[in-house]
Scaffold this active site. Structure first.
Site: not given
Ligand code: DQA
Length: 143
Positions: A108, A78, A75, A19, A101, A24, A99, A11-12
């Protein structure tokens, strides 16, 4: 046969580039997709790049990977920090799982320090921005 790499985004992440750029980076989601597709093509991999804001859809795609992919890069965004369902789906896969990120989740907020995905991942890359996706694809070349 060419290695089939499924790259899943939670998500997002579709909002990347607009964003929280300081967290990011400024690359758009479309730019990251294009780079992943090129990196895969250069290595002779078939790339299936997807994003969903819905946990169940991600679970469905992970289940499908059992028959349609040779490796998964994910990825989970959240959902990394909340989803037992994604953890359970991933643990049914008998293939490399990486995985990724963009941000260093360990630097964080405390709620981001634990990922349900890390315990079922072959490897984890975090904190290297969009380059993390490229490194994950390259790591599969050695598998
Ligand atoms: C994320 C890190 C997560 O904590 C966050 O909710 C994201 C992006 C990252 O790519 O740094 O949406 O996965």
């Amino acid at each position: 046969m060419a290695k089939r790499v499924l790259i899943l985004n939670g998500p997002n992440l579709n909002l990347l580039g607009t964003r929280e750029k300081s967290v990011y980076g400024s690359k758009s989601f479309a730019e990251i997709e294009a780079t992943c597709k090129k990196t895969c093509a250069d290595l002779g991999f078939v790339c299936d790049f997807r994003q969903s804001n819905h946990e169940g859809e991600l679970v469905d795609w992970i289940q499908s990977a059992r028959k349609t992919a040779d490796a998964v890069i994910i990825n989970p965004a959240a959902y990394s920090h909340t989803s037992v369902a994604i953890h359970d789906a991933l643990r049914t896969l008998e293939m490399p799982i990486i995985e990724v990120h963009l941000s260093n989740i360990h630097q964080r907020e405390a709620f981001r320090h634990h990922s349900y995905v890390s315990t079922v991942a072959t490897g984890v890359i975090c904190g290297l921005g969009a380059k993390g996706y490229t490194l994950a694809i390259q790591a599969l070349a050695d598998e």
